[in-house]
Design a protein around this motif. Sequence first.
Motif, PDB file in Angstrom:
ATOM      1  N   THR A  71     -47.315  31.909  -2.647  1.00  0.00           N
ATOM      2  CA  THR A  71     -47.618  30.478  -2.628  1.00  0.00           C
ATOM      3  C   THR A  71     -47.158  29.857  -1.310  1.00  0.00           C
ATOM      4  OG1 THR A  71     -47.344  30.418  -5.019  1.00  0.00           O
ATOM      5  CG2 THR A  71     -47.261  28.316  -3.873  1.00  0.00           C
ATOM      6  N   ALA A  72     -45.932  30.195  -0.926  1.00  0.00           N
ATOM      7  CA  ALA A  72     -45.395  29.653   0.318  1.00  0.00           C
ATOM      8  C   ALA A  72     -46.248  30.074   1.514  1.00  0.00           C
ATOM      9  CB  ALA A  72     -43.954  30.133   0.499  1.00  0.00           C
ATOM     10  N   GLN A  73     -46.663  31.325   1.451  1.00  0.00           N
ATOM     11  CA  GLN A  73     -47.485  31.863   2.533  1.00  0.00           C
ATOM     12  C   GLN A  73     -48.821  31.107   2.639  1.00  0.00           C
ATOM     13  OE1 GLN A  73     -48.132  35.988   1.644  1.00  0.00           O
ATOM     14  NE2 GLN A  73     -49.611  36.227   3.315  1.00  0.00           N
ATOM     15  N   MET A  74     -49.405  30.811   1.503  1.00  0.00           N
ATOM     16  CA  MET A  74     -50.680  30.081   1.480  1.00  0.00           C
ATOM     17  C   MET A  74     -50.514  28.663   2.008  1.00  0.00           C
ATOM     18  SD  MET A  74     -53.287  31.728   0.621  1.00  0.00           S
ATOM     19  CE  MET A  74     -52.688  33.197   1.402  1.00  0.00           C
ATOM     20  N   LEU A  75     -49.399  28.014   1.583  1.00  0.00           N
ATOM     21  CA  LEU A  75     -49.166  26.645   2.048  1.00  0.00           C
ATOM     22  C   LEU A  75     -48.946  26.623   3.556  1.00  0.00           C
ATOM     23  CD1 LEU A  75     -46.995  25.166  -0.830  1.00  0.00           C
ATOM     24  CD2 LEU A  75     -49.334  24.560  -0.195  1.00  0.00           C
ATOM     25  N   GLU A  76     -48.349  27.697   4.045  1.00  0.00           N
ATOM     26  CA  GLU A  76     -48.137  27.799   5.482  1.00  0.00           C
ATOM     27  C   GLU A  76     -49.475  27.947   6.197  1.00  0.00           C
ATOM     28  OE1 GLU A  76     -45.293  30.855   6.444  1.00  0.00           O
ATOM     29  OE2 GLU A  76     -45.994  30.792   8.519  1.00  0.00           O
ATOM     30  N   LEU A  77     -50.343  28.738   5.584  1.00  0.00           N
ATOM     31  CA  LEU A  77     -51.659  28.977   6.164  1.00  0.00           C
ATOM     32  C   LEU A  77     -52.422  27.667   6.370  1.00  0.00           C
ATOM     33  CD1 LEU A  77     -53.802  31.282   6.873  1.00  0.00           C
ATOM     34  CD2 LEU A  77     -54.692  30.892   4.583  1.00  0.00           C
ATOM     35  N   VAL A  78     -52.294  26.756   5.409  1.00  0.00           N
ATOM     36  CA  VAL A  78     -53.012  25.481   5.526  1.00  0.00           C
ATOM     37  C   VAL A  78     -52.094  24.372   6.035  1.00  0.00           C
ATOM     38  CG1 VAL A  78     -54.743  26.057   3.800  1.00  0.00           C
ATOM     39  CG2 VAL A  78     -52.649  24.910   3.090  1.00  0.00           C
ATOM     40  N   GLN A  79     -50.916  24.737   6.522  1.00  0.00           N
ATOM     41  CA  GLN A  79     -49.964  23.816   7.151  1.00  0.00           C
ATOM     42  C   GLN A  79     -49.546  22.679   6.233  1.00  0.00           C
ATOM     43  OE1 GLN A  79     -52.150  22.641  10.651  1.00  0.00           O
ATOM     44  NE2 GLN A  79     -52.817  24.760  10.829  1.00  0.00           N
ATOM     45  N   LEU A  80     -49.229  23.027   4.984  1.00  0.00           N
ATOM     46  CA  LEU A  80     -48.786  21.989   4.051  1.00  0.00           C
ATOM     47  C   LEU A  80     -47.455  22.378   3.401  1.00  0.00           C
ATOM     48  CD1 LEU A  80     -52.134  21.010   2.295  1.00  0.00           C
ATOM     49  CD2 LEU A  80     -50.765  19.565   3.774  1.00  0.00           C
TER      50      LEU A  80
ATOM     51  N   ASP B 290     -64.301  12.240   5.997  1.00  0.00           N
ATOM     52  CA  ASP B 290     -64.980  11.459   7.030  1.00  0.00           C
ATOM     53  C   ASP B 290     -65.277  12.343   8.239  1.00  0.00           C
ATOM     54  OD1 ASP B 290     -62.771  11.436   8.815  1.00  0.00           O
ATOM     55  OD2 ASP B 290     -61.860   9.884   7.573  1.00  0.00           O
ATOM     56  N   LEU B 291     -66.105  11.817   9.147  1.00  0.00           N
ATOM     57  CA  LEU B 291     -66.696  12.648  10.192  1.00  0.00           C
ATOM     58  C   LEU B 291     -65.684  13.412  11.025  1.00  0.00           C
ATOM     59  CD1 LEU B 291     -69.337  13.480  11.584  1.00  0.00           C
ATOM     60  CD2 LEU B 291     -68.975  11.572  13.144  1.00  0.00           C
ATOM     61  N   LYS B 292     -64.656  12.705  11.520  1.00  0.00           N
ATOM     62  CA  LYS B 292     -63.684  13.342  12.411  1.00  0.00           C
ATOM     63  C   LYS B 292     -62.977  14.499  11.713  1.00  0.00           C
ATOM     64  CE  LYS B 292     -63.191  10.964  16.425  1.00  0.00           C
ATOM     65  NZ  LYS B 292     -64.318  11.432  17.201  1.00  0.00           N
ATOM     66  N   LEU B 293     -62.559  14.213  10.453  1.00  0.00           N
ATOM     67  CA  LEU B 293     -61.833  15.208   9.679  1.00  0.00           C
ATOM     68  C   LEU B 293     -62.731  16.404   9.401  1.00  0.00           C
ATOM     69  CD1 LEU B 293     -59.025  15.306   8.618  1.00  0.00           C
ATOM     70  CD2 LEU B 293     -59.813  14.289   6.481  1.00  0.00           C
ATOM     71  N   ARG B 294     -63.994  16.090   9.139  1.00  0.00           N
ATOM     72  CA  ARG B 294     -64.955  17.133   8.833  1.00  0.00           C
ATOM     73  C   ARG B 294     -65.069  18.084  10.029  1.00  0.00           C
ATOM     74  NH1 ARG B 294     -69.267  13.998   6.186  1.00  0.00           N
ATOM     75  NH2 ARG B 294     -70.219  13.710   8.207  1.00  0.00           N
ATOM     76  N   GLN B 295     -65.113  17.489  11.211  1.00  0.00           N
ATOM     77  CA  GLN B 295     -65.273  18.319  12.400  1.00  0.00           C
ATOM     78  C   GLN B 295     -64.073  19.222  12.627  1.00  0.00           C
ATOM     79  OE1 GLN B 295     -66.282  15.188  15.115  1.00  0.00           O
ATOM     80  NE2 GLN B 295     -68.485  15.548  14.920  1.00  0.00           N
ATOM     81  N   SER B 296     -62.868  18.670  12.422  1.00  0.00           N
ATOM     82  CA  SER B 296     -61.696  19.514  12.660  1.00  0.00           C
ATOM     83  C   SER B 296     -61.547  20.556  11.562  1.00  0.00           C
ATOM     84  CB  SER B 296     -60.439  18.654  12.786  1.00  0.00           C
ATOM     85  OG  SER B 296     -60.115  18.098  11.553  1.00  0.00           O
ATOM     86  N   MET B 297     -61.974  20.198  10.324  1.00  0.00           N
ATOM     87  CA  MET B 297     -61.884  21.167   9.233  1.00  0.00           C
ATOM     88  C   MET B 297     -62.844  22.338   9.443  1.00  0.00           C
ATOM     89  SD  MET B 297     -59.594  20.820   6.883  1.00  0.00           S
ATOM     90  CE  MET B 297     -60.187  21.680   5.428  1.00  0.00           C
ATOM     91  N   ARG B 298     -63.967  22.068  10.110  1.00  0.00           N
ATOM     92  CA  ARG B 298     -64.904  23.154  10.401  1.00  0.00           C
ATOM     93  C   ARG B 298     -64.205  24.255  11.192  1.00  0.00           C
ATOM     94  NH1 ARG B 298     -69.777  19.609  12.831  1.00  0.00           N
ATOM     95  NH2 ARG B 298     -70.347  18.571  10.893  1.00  0.00           N
ATOM     96  N   VAL B 299     -63.505  23.822  12.219  1.00  0.00           N
ATOM     97  CA  VAL B 299     -62.806  24.773  13.083  1.00  0.00           C
ATOM     98  C   VAL B 299     -61.756  25.512  12.267  1.00  0.00           C
ATOM     99  CG1 VAL B 299     -61.407  25.001  15.158  1.00  0.00           C
ATOM    100  CG2 VAL B 299     -63.199  23.244  15.040  1.00  0.00           C
ATOM    101  N   GLU B 300     -61.013  24.735  11.455  1.00  0.00           N
ATOM    102  CA  GLU B 300     -59.925  25.326  10.686  1.00  0.00           C
ATOM    103  C   GLU B 300     -60.435  26.348   9.674  1.00  0.00           C
ATOM    104  OE1 GLU B 300     -56.125  23.646   8.209  1.00  0.00           O
ATOM    105  OE2 GLU B 300     -57.201  22.284   9.526  1.00  0.00           O
ATOM    106  N   LEU B 301     -61.537  25.980   8.998  1.00  0.00           N
ATOM    107  CA  LEU B 301     -62.118  26.876   8.007  1.00  0.00           C
ATOM    108  C   LEU B 301     -62.534  28.197   8.648  1.00  0.00           C
ATOM    109  CD1 LEU B 301     -64.515  24.950   5.603  1.00  0.00           C
ATOM    110  CD2 LEU B 301     -62.540  26.342   5.020  1.00  0.00           C
ATOM    111  N   LYS B 302     -63.190  28.066   9.787  1.00  0.00           N
ATOM    112  CA  LYS B 302     -63.673  29.253  10.483  1.00  0.00           C
ATOM    113  C   LYS B 302     -62.488  30.152  10.886  1.00  0.00           C
ATOM    114  CE  LYS B 302     -66.832  31.691  12.605  1.00  0.00           C
ATOM    115  NZ  LYS B 302     -67.881  32.368  11.854  1.00  0.00           N
ATOM    116  N   GLN B 303     -61.421  29.514  11.376  1.00  0.00           N
ATOM    117  CA  GLN B 303     -60.227  30.271  11.769  1.00  0.00           C
ATOM    118  C   GLN B 303     -59.617  30.985  10.574  1.00  0.00           C
ATOM    119  OE1 GLN B 303     -57.739  27.356  13.554  1.00  0.00           O
ATOM    120  NE2 GLN B 303     -58.516  27.723  15.638  1.00  0.00           N
ATOM    121  N   ILE B 304     -59.519  30.261   9.457  1.00  0.00           N
ATOM    122  CA  ILE B 304     -58.910  30.860   8.269  1.00  0.00           C
ATOM    123  C   ILE B 304     -59.761  32.031   7.779  1.00  0.00           C
ATOM    124  CG2 ILE B 304     -58.459  30.435   5.815  1.00  0.00           C
ATOM    125  CD1 ILE B 304     -57.373  27.696   6.645  1.00  0.00           C
TER     126      ILE B 304
END
Lengths: 312, 268, 367
Positions: free
Chosen positions: C124-133, C175-189
């Motif tokens: 669980t901790a590892q997963m939260l780290e992966l998504v920086q939460l 929203d748009l900005k968040l969507r754009q940054s999440m795209r990058v993050e999703l791809k990285q993950i």
Amino acid sequence: MAGLTPTTSTGTSATLSGSAFDPLRKRLLFPAWFVIGFFLVLPVLLMLVYSFLTKEFRGGVVWEFSTASYDQFFFDRGLFGDEPAKIEWTYITIFWRSIVQALIATVICLLIGFPTAYFIATRPDSTRNLWLFLVTVPYWVNLLIRTVSMKFLIRDNGPMNEWLMMVGLIDSPIHLINTNIAVQLGLFYSYLPFMVLPVYASVERFNFSLAEAAADLYASRWTTLRRVILPAVKPGIIAGCILVFVPSLGAFLAPDLLGGAKNFMIGSLIEEQFKGSAGNWPFGAACSMILLSMVLLVLMVYARSQARAGAQ
Amino acid sequence: MAQASAGIKKYPGFLAVTLVCLLVLYLPLIVVMVYSFNDSASITRWGGFSFRWYHEVFHSAENAKFKEATWNSITIALMAAIAATVIATAAAIGMIRSGQWRGKASSFALINLPLMVPEIVTAVATLIFFSAIGFTTGYLTILIAHCVFCIPFAYLPIAARLQGVETIYEQAAMDLYATRWQTFTKVLLPLLAPGIISGFLLAFIISLDDFIITNFVKGAGVETLPTAIFGAVKQGIKPNIMAISTLMLMVSVCFVTVSYLVGRLGQK
Amino acid sequence: MNQNNQQIAIDLNRISKNYGEVTALHNVSGSIYDNEFFTLLGPSGCGKTTLLRIIAGFETVTAGDVLLYGESIAELPANKRPVNTVFQQYSLFPHMTVAENVSFGLQMQARNRTRDRSFIKQRTAQMLELVQLESFAKRKPAQLSGGQQQRVALARALAPEPRVLLLDEPLSALDLKLRQSMRVELKQIQQQTGITFVFVTHDQEEALTMSDRIAVMSEGQVQQTGDAHSIYTNPSNLFVADFIGETNKLDGVLLENNMGNGTCRLKDGTVLSCTARSDIATDANGTLCIRPERLAITSVDDPAAVLSGAIERFHFLGTDTQVVARTSTSEELLVRVQNTAANQLGLQAGDRVGLVVDAASATFLDQ
């Protein structure tokens, strides 16, 4: 999160499948069907049968078919049953009086309940629930205790008359107990929340920009209420009226405790048929059937109108 | 804008009606509450503050019947409410999570039938039924009758809550390897809890409240608090009745407060 | 990418799904490869979400089979499939904390009952780290922003180590900005974890930027499958050409077809070279598709100009200007011109201009 509406791109959420909606879950309804079917539907059917049986003098029935109960309800054939049939007014009058009483109670509940519900529904969010809470608390208090309290308050030598005389507003006690007004007061007290809650729910859903639009188009305040708000909240009002009318019709406690013998209503008439050995079970069953038919008629008309409104 | 719309919403006199309404609702209860502390044996003259009627309720031999009736009332309400809540919870899931099928409207009508049939009719029918099958009326018949009419009262808040719980939570749980039972206990039940608690409290209060049906099916000897009070009131309203009423009123207020708080918790 | 060497993660075998009279999916087949970011793209109602829910186990197929790494899962209920879903509305359990949400799947998995408690904690901790939460573990979902909730949903779905992760329009509520940054993050993950992602969206930009391969769907069928570039430049039918990006469509007849290189004649008689699928017969009626940015404006008497038209209006779009011209047969042509210093057009509405396009950029489609 609550503001986001799901946009299922295929519209599958309404169709049954997978784990969301499983037709097999119908089985979870079996206990409810069984309990209500066995202990309510079956007894009502049995009551219908009983209304066509012959009475036994010590209470109970003799298993012999007879229409005597319904005959007794509608026709007077003299003391020995050998005179030509005339209309028997005693029971019809009691039923008629009950209907009138229930209608008046409904109108009073509406006249007082609508402004109350409207007032509460238009409070700001912060205080709205508190107002609603205040109106519903008495409903949670035992109906018998409420009725007894009312009886205590309005008795000839009760606190209300004492105070009014003390203040000097009246010289002799207002006689309220054992009058129609007392019954009305009791019915109002018993069933007001049934009016307030549905009306409140529909006023709360009302989109007040429509009232603004009406005001913008030169409608006065009361015209807006009559032509814009009332039509929109009509379903809530009708639901409230039914919720007050139906239990008022068969009410027992308010007429019995506050109305006394002169203001007999259906409930007391039926109760009397099952009390001790003086009763007449088939006749009581017949009266109950007639009351039930009236109520079901009202509900069916309502359901029909709802279905029509839904179809539009 | 807010100012303008607030003005449009306002109708003169509605506040006054609401206050009159509240006065009518509360005055009798408050009066009874106040007079229950009246020291005077004459119930309308104020004779000073005292707990004597409460003392009498708990200690006099005359009031022992009320004690027994209270015990009956509470145990019946508790058992009827628990049974009704369990049945109603199952029924709510059966109705709302089963998709569309023929007869669903009839099933809904059946569950709510106890609300539609006038109480006095239910009372008559139940009495006739138990008498016809040769069941001795008493504690058990009261319990059964209460359970029946408590079902819709428990059902409505639970069903309302369940309708607000999106199926996606159950799907998410299933997606994460939960079995049906785990999905129910770990996801659906906690999400339904406010509805179930409201439903239980409502059923409990409704059972405690009932007079007419109990009066018909209780038979001789078994009394619940309402039937005992009704019997006593027929002899005239005595101060001990007011003390008992006040105690019951307090219980009701506690219940409604709990239910209100649970409801607010559920909204969060 | 040499797909032939890759292991197939999900094999869709002639899947159909009907809801009573309505056909949601019709004979859908296809393969999703191991470790691939695969996107189902299409408009509302095209069946992409139904297909995803079939893979997840929330819907049953009317006909066909779903294979997961070679084994049929069509009969398996959702809770027995080693596949997890990130839902559109996150659907985090509101009564559990972030950490409880993330560990839910781990606790439910039968194989973890025999494992050490500390394993679940650590994972669980590892997963939260992966998504920086990491610092949000004790919070309830309602206390998080939309983007944070989305990341928790991702962590929750990844925690049980699914063989395939399904994502149902997971970014649409942001929203748009968040969507754009999440795209990058999703791809990285996706690249970090090496898990196969099947991503559903109606947003073509999302699909084009993130996906290894895209399946364009419409009316319950897959119209075309391929990587972003091939789908954009070589649409296999008119729907794909129209749905992805902007396109100019000109009615015409294919005059000849030499293994994909052909010529066609437009309504106004213009004959020009184009590409066409080699199976399109000569004399076939169809539509010539040209992307607006592949058209270049030149003077009307330029010998290189293959098309001509009168300029109607200009739309200034920041980096580009869109020029709307009309041909002699009243067909509208869109031309994209970059707003560089060299590209000062000096044109006015009403001017007649010539348009240049090379054969590779003009695609003839028969349907």
